[in-house]
Enzyme design. Structure first.
Site, mmCIF file in Angstrom:
data_model
loop_
_atom_site.group_PDB
_atom_site.id
_atom_site.type_symbol
_atom_site.label_atom_id
_atom_site.label_comp_id
_atom_site.label_asym_id
_atom_site.label_seq_id
_atom_site.Cartn_x
_atom_site.Cartn_y
_atom_site.Cartn_z
ATOM 1 N N HIS A 71 0.833 -1.213 0.000
ATOM 2 C CA HIS A 71 0.000 0.000 0.000
ATOM 3 C C HIS A 71 0.863 1.258 0.000
ATOM 4 O O HIS A 71 1.836 1.342 0.742
ATOM 5 C CB HIS A 71 -0.944 0.005 1.211
ATOM 6 C CG HIS A 71 -2.040 -1.008 1.076
ATOM 7 N ND1 HIS A 71 -1.807 -2.360 1.205
ATOM 8 C CD2 HIS A 71 -3.350 -0.868 0.766
ATOM 9 C CE1 HIS A 71 -2.940 -3.013 0.989
ATOM 10 N NE2 HIS A 71 -3.891 -2.136 0.718
ATOM 11 N N PRO A 72 0.468 2.228 -0.819
ATOM 12 C CA PRO A 72 1.219 3.489 -0.827
ATOM 13 C C PRO A 72 0.887 4.312 0.414
ATOM 14 O O PRO A 72 -0.181 4.138 1.004
ATOM 15 C CB PRO A 72 0.687 4.197 -2.081
ATOM 16 C CG PRO A 72 -0.727 3.714 -2.183
ATOM 17 C CD PRO A 72 -0.708 2.281 -1.710
ATOM 18 N N SER A 88 -6.452 3.273 -5.634
ATOM 19 C CA SER A 88 -5.906 4.069 -4.544
ATOM 20 C C SER A 88 -6.084 5.564 -4.820
ATOM 21 O O SER A 88 -6.434 6.339 -3.909
ATOM 22 C CB SER A 88 -4.422 3.744 -4.321
ATOM 23 O OG SER A 88 -3.907 4.502 -3.258
ATOM 24 N N GLY A 90 -8.448 7.008 -6.504
ATOM 25 C CA GLY A 90 -9.851 7.343 -6.269
ATOM 26 C C GLY A 90 -10.163 7.434 -4.789
ATOM 27 O O GLY A 90 -10.880 8.345 -4.336
ATOM 28 N N GLU A 91 -9.629 6.507 -4.017
ATOM 29 C CA GLU A 91 -9.877 6.500 -2.571
ATOM 30 C C GLU A 91 -9.273 7.735 -1.911
ATOM 31 O O GLU A 91 -9.930 8.401 -1.102
ATOM 32 C CB GLU A 91 -9.298 5.211 -1.964
ATOM 33 C CG GLU A 91 -10.110 3.981 -2.324
ATOM 34 C CD GLU A 91 -9.326 2.684 -2.342
ATOM 35 O OE1 GLU A 91 -9.927 1.660 -2.723
ATOM 36 O OE2 GLU A 91 -8.127 2.683 -1.996
ATOM 37 N N GLN A 92 -8.037 8.023 -2.274
ATOM 38 C CA GLN A 92 -7.379 9.171 -1.647
ATOM 39 C C GLN A 92 -8.088 10.476 -2.037
ATOM 40 O O GLN A 92 -8.273 11.365 -1.212
ATOM 41 C CB GLN A 92 -5.893 9.190 -2.013
ATOM 42 C CG GLN A 92 -5.178 7.921 -1.522
ATOM 43 C CD GLN A 92 -3.700 8.094 -1.258
ATOM 44 O OE1 GLN A 92 -3.264 9.159 -0.826
ATOM 45 N NE2 GLN A 92 -2.920 7.055 -1.477
ATOM 46 N N VAL A 124 -2.134 2.032 6.975
ATOM 47 C CA VAL A 124 -3.230 1.643 6.087
ATOM 48 C C VAL A 124 -4.552 1.813 6.827
ATOM 49 O O VAL A 124 -4.722 1.297 7.940
ATOM 50 C CB VAL A 124 -3.084 0.176 5.610
ATOM 51 C CG1 VAL A 124 -4.258 -0.196 4.698
ATOM 52 C CG2 VAL A 124 -1.767 -0.019 4.879
ATOM 53 N N CYS A 126 -8.971 2.312 5.831
ATOM 54 C CA CYS A 126 -9.971 2.379 4.755
ATOM 55 C C CYS A 126 -10.426 3.827 4.638
ATOM 56 O O CYS A 126 -11.308 4.288 5.358
ATOM 57 C CB CYS A 126 -11.142 1.449 5.037
ATOM 58 S SG CYS A 126 -12.352 1.507 3.701
HETATM 59 N N1 GUN Z 1 -6.760 3.172 2.271
HETATM 60 C C1 GUN Z 1 -7.446 3.088 1.123
HETATM 61 N N2 GUN Z 1 -6.623 3.058 0.108
HETATM 62 C C2 GUN Z 1 -5.383 3.151 0.630
HETATM 63 C C3 GUN Z 1 -4.114 3.197 0.061
HETATM 64 O O1 GUN Z 1 -3.952 3.123 -1.151
HETATM 65 N N3 GUN Z 1 -3.065 3.325 0.915
HETATM 66 C C4 GUN Z 1 -3.211 3.377 2.250
HETATM 67 N N4 GUN Z 1 -2.121 3.521 3.012
HETATM 68 N N5 GUN Z 1 -4.403 3.313 2.831
HETATM 69 C C5 GUN Z 1 -5.459 3.215 1.999
#
Ligand code: GUN
Length: 181
Positions: A71-72, A88, A90-92, A124, A126
């Site tokens: 995970h980044p 990732s 999109g989530e960020q 990490v 969610c």
């Molecule tokens: N939570 C949701 N996506 C990610 C992600 O890409 N990296 C981390 N560190 N947490 C996340």
């Protein structure tokens, strides 16, 4: 992103196509989709998500650590360089981590560095289940945990991330509509 599948379509998909579509559910770890495809047929999207979580939880500790480390960092170097996976990114972005003030970037940088220093893995969480403030407060709180607590917590959060990614890929079940058509 391809259009969402119905459960019927998912259960009937050629294996290679299933792996292509679901390979990104666990970050940079497409091999877990191989375990999940072998478990078909599934009767709900939640069952598919559960299968990803169980595949990760059933793996050995070394592989679990590699999964966590895949995970980044949140608002980290990869994000700034535009090198995130689509999921990732999109989530960020959903939590506004792609448009932080300089002060917020500095805070993320400080917390990410402290977390790496203590646990030798990325923080990490969610992201889609927590706002920016919750993500920052969570990092500060989790820095007080033990390494084992954080390993388990990271796996739990990865399960939550995977669940939302699976739900994005599977549309509402239309089997009953089709059956009646
Ligand atoms: N939570 C949701 N996506 C990610 C992600 O890409 N990296 C981390 N560190 N947490 C996340």
């Amino acid at each position: 992103m391809p259009t969402a599948l119905s459960l019927n379509e998912l259960n009937a998909l050629p294996e290679a196509e299933f792996l292509e579509r679901f390979g990104g559910v666990l970050e940079h770890s497409p091999r877990y989709a191989e375990a999940v495809v072998a478990g078909r047929p599934y009767t709900s999207a939640e069952a598919v998500a559960g299968a990803f979580y169980r595949a990760a939880m059933g793996d050995d500790q070394h592989a679990q650590l590699a999964l966590i480390r895949a995970h980044p960092d949140l608002a980290g170097k990869a994000a700034l360089a535009g090198e995130l996976t689509a999921e990732s990114a999109g989530e960020q972005a959903s939590a506004g981590l792609d448009r932080l003030t300089p002060g917020e970037y500095a805070e993320f940088h400080r917390l990410n560095a402290a977390y790496h220093e203590k646990f030798e893995m990325p923080y990490v969480v969610c992201v889609r289940e927590h706002g920016k403030a919750g993500i920052l407060a969570g990092a500060a709180e989790r820095l007080g945990h033990t390494p084992e607590q954080e390993r388990q917590r990271a796996l739990y959060e990865i399960g939550r991330i995977a669940r939302l990614r699976v739900l994005d890929l599977i549309g509402p079940d239309v089997e009953s509509d089709r059956g009646n058509a």
